[in-house]
Scaffold this motif. Structure first.
Motif, mmCIF file in Angstrom:
data_model
loop_
_atom_site.group_PDB
_atom_site.id
_atom_site.type_symbol
_atom_site.label_atom_id
_atom_site.label_comp_id
_atom_site.label_asym_id
_atom_site.label_seq_id
_atom_site.Cartn_x
_atom_site.Cartn_y
_atom_site.Cartn_z
ATOM 1 N N TYR A 103 25.838 62.276 0.258
ATOM 2 C CA TYR A 103 25.742 61.767 1.773
ATOM 3 C C TYR A 103 24.321 62.009 2.345
ATOM 4 C CZ TYR A 103 30.643 62.658 1.546
ATOM 5 O OH TYR A 103 32.174 62.682 1.046
ATOM 6 N N GLY A 104 23.469 62.503 1.655
ATOM 7 C CA GLY A 104 22.132 62.764 2.170
ATOM 8 C C GLY A 104 22.115 63.736 2.988
ATOM 9 N N LEU A 105 20.967 63.886 3.846
ATOM 10 C CA LEU A 105 20.802 65.149 4.977
ATOM 11 C C LEU A 105 21.301 64.587 6.262
ATOM 12 C CD1 LEU A 105 17.485 66.503 3.738
ATOM 13 C CD2 LEU A 105 19.483 67.570 3.558
ATOM 14 N N ASN A 106 22.395 64.394 6.524
ATOM 15 C CA ASN A 106 23.173 63.917 7.580
ATOM 16 C C ASN A 106 24.308 64.666 8.132
ATOM 17 O OD1 ASN A 106 24.990 62.809 5.982
ATOM 18 N ND2 ASN A 106 23.803 61.045 5.526
ATOM 19 N N GLU A 107 25.144 64.145 9.231
ATOM 20 C CA GLU A 107 26.233 64.811 9.929
ATOM 21 C C GLU A 107 27.511 64.795 8.474
ATOM 22 O OE1 GLU A 107 27.659 66.354 13.449
ATOM 23 O OE2 GLU A 107 25.604 65.893 12.668
ATOM 24 N N SER A 108 27.504 63.727 7.802
ATOM 25 C CA SER A 108 28.468 63.805 6.964
ATOM 26 C C SER A 108 28.453 64.919 5.885
ATOM 27 C CB SER A 108 28.430 62.324 6.242
ATOM 28 O OG SER A 108 28.675 61.310 7.363
ATOM 29 N N ILE A 110 27.279 67.899 6.178
ATOM 30 C CA ILE A 110 27.532 69.168 7.062
ATOM 31 C C ILE A 110 29.069 69.088 7.035
ATOM 32 C CG2 ILE A 110 27.312 70.697 8.962
ATOM 33 C CD1 ILE A 110 24.633 69.252 9.679
ATOM 34 N N LEU A 111 29.794 67.929 7.485
ATOM 35 C CA LEU A 111 31.024 68.085 7.597
ATOM 36 C C LEU A 111 31.965 68.029 6.268
ATOM 37 C CD1 LEU A 111 31.718 64.985 10.118
ATOM 38 C CD2 LEU A 111 31.751 67.509 10.724
ATOM 39 N N PHE A 112 31.481 67.625 5.196
ATOM 40 C CA PHE A 112 31.724 67.618 4.049
ATOM 41 C C PHE A 112 31.854 69.309 3.320
ATOM 42 C CE2 PHE A 112 30.945 68.393 -0.658
ATOM 43 C CZ PHE A 112 31.956 68.044 -1.067
ATOM 44 N N VAL A 113 30.682 70.009 3.714
ATOM 45 C CA VAL A 113 30.563 71.263 3.149
ATOM 46 C C VAL A 113 31.574 72.257 4.157
ATOM 47 C CG1 VAL A 113 28.872 73.139 3.282
ATOM 48 C CG2 VAL A 113 27.979 71.239 2.612
ATOM 49 N N VAL A 114 31.551 72.008 5.529
ATOM 50 C CA VAL A 114 32.857 72.693 6.342
ATOM 51 C C VAL A 114 33.863 72.347 5.975
ATOM 52 C CG1 VAL A 114 33.503 72.929 8.454
ATOM 53 C CG2 VAL A 114 31.049 72.571 8.396
ATOM 54 N N THR A 115 34.568 71.302 5.448
ATOM 55 C CA THR A 115 35.846 70.916 4.851
ATOM 56 C C THR A 115 36.057 71.569 3.687
ATOM 57 O OG1 THR A 115 35.710 68.660 6.092
ATOM 58 C CG2 THR A 115 37.416 69.116 4.458
#
Length: 243
Positions: A103-108, A110-115
């Motif tokens: 996803y690159g260094l973006n919002e997606s 972070i959401l992936f890691v949280v999920t």
């Protein structure tokens, strides 16, 4: 008071620690006041909580049905349970390289890691809760005419609800850890980013201040949401305070 006393003895009197490695509570309070004053703490908290909520909800949408499906079918239970357990043991930071590459260094990312950090805990708790349902409840449901999905929804799931809520609570804590790990590397707004700035500037007071904010937020959410859910479930089952 104990914290300040340890600081005075360890830093000022004996010189065991350096001021930049062990902060005083007064310095931490001043840092908190400064972060609140320039509104950076409020903005970071809102951004982090939004990411946390979105990622956690996604993990519930995936983890709860996955746990129900795995325990429902013997083939999946025998082949996927060990895999899910193994994935759960992985620290959330291990998923960061995948998130960045995909996803690159973006919002997606972070959401992936949280999920991914919380979904397996939710799935395992759902699976464990259903497996530990009292067989008498299932037999009673069948005698009263419940079959298939109706038996599952009206008897099995409510009986497993305490364990499921416990798994949701654990998943929330894992989501917090994954969020901070993701924000520390992504260099975007959030509590993790403020934590990293404190580290880069060797400002231990800022690091501890953010840690305190995370702890307080966790306690508040646990008390208002998960604590209320647990008390509601216990009261419906006639399980008040044991002592």
């Amino acid at each position: 008071m104990i914290w300040e006393m340890v600081y005075k003895i360890g830093v000022d009197a004996l010189g065991i620690w350096k001021p930049y490695s062990f902060p005083s509570p007064i310095d931490v309070f001043k840092t908190l006041k400064s972060l609140i004053g320039d509104n950076s703490l409020f903005i970071a908290t809102v951004v982090s909580l939004r990411r946390l909520l979105i990622g956690y909800l996604i993990s519930l949408v995936i983890g709860l049905p996955l746990g129900l499906i795995v325990v429902r079918y013997k083939y999946l239970d025998e082949n996927l349970s060990s895999l899910i357990l193994g994935l759960q043991t992985l620290p959330s930071v291990c998923w960061l390289p995948f998130a960045i590459l995909w996803y690159g260094l973006n919002e997606s990312s972070i959401l992936f890691v949280v999920t991914i950090g919380s979904v397996f805990a939710v799935c395992m708790a759902t699976e464990s809760g259903i497996k530990n349902v009292n067989p008498i409840h299932i037999k009673a449901g069948k005698i009263m005419g419940a079959k298939g999905i109706k038996l599952y929804w009206n008897v099995v799931v409510p009986s497993a609800l305490p364990d499921i809520i416990g798994g949701m609570k654990q998943g929330w804590s894992f989501a917090w850890r994954a969020l901070i790990a993701g924000e520390m590397l992504s260099a975007t707004k959030g509590l993790g980013q403020i934590l990293m700035v404190g580290r880069d500037l060797a400002d231990i007071s800022q690091v501890v201040a953010v840690m305190i904010v995370i702890i307080v937020l966790g306690l508040i959410i646990d008390k208002l949401i998960f604590g209320a859910l647990e008390n509601s479930v216990r009261n419906k089952r006639g399980l008040g305070r044991v002592l």
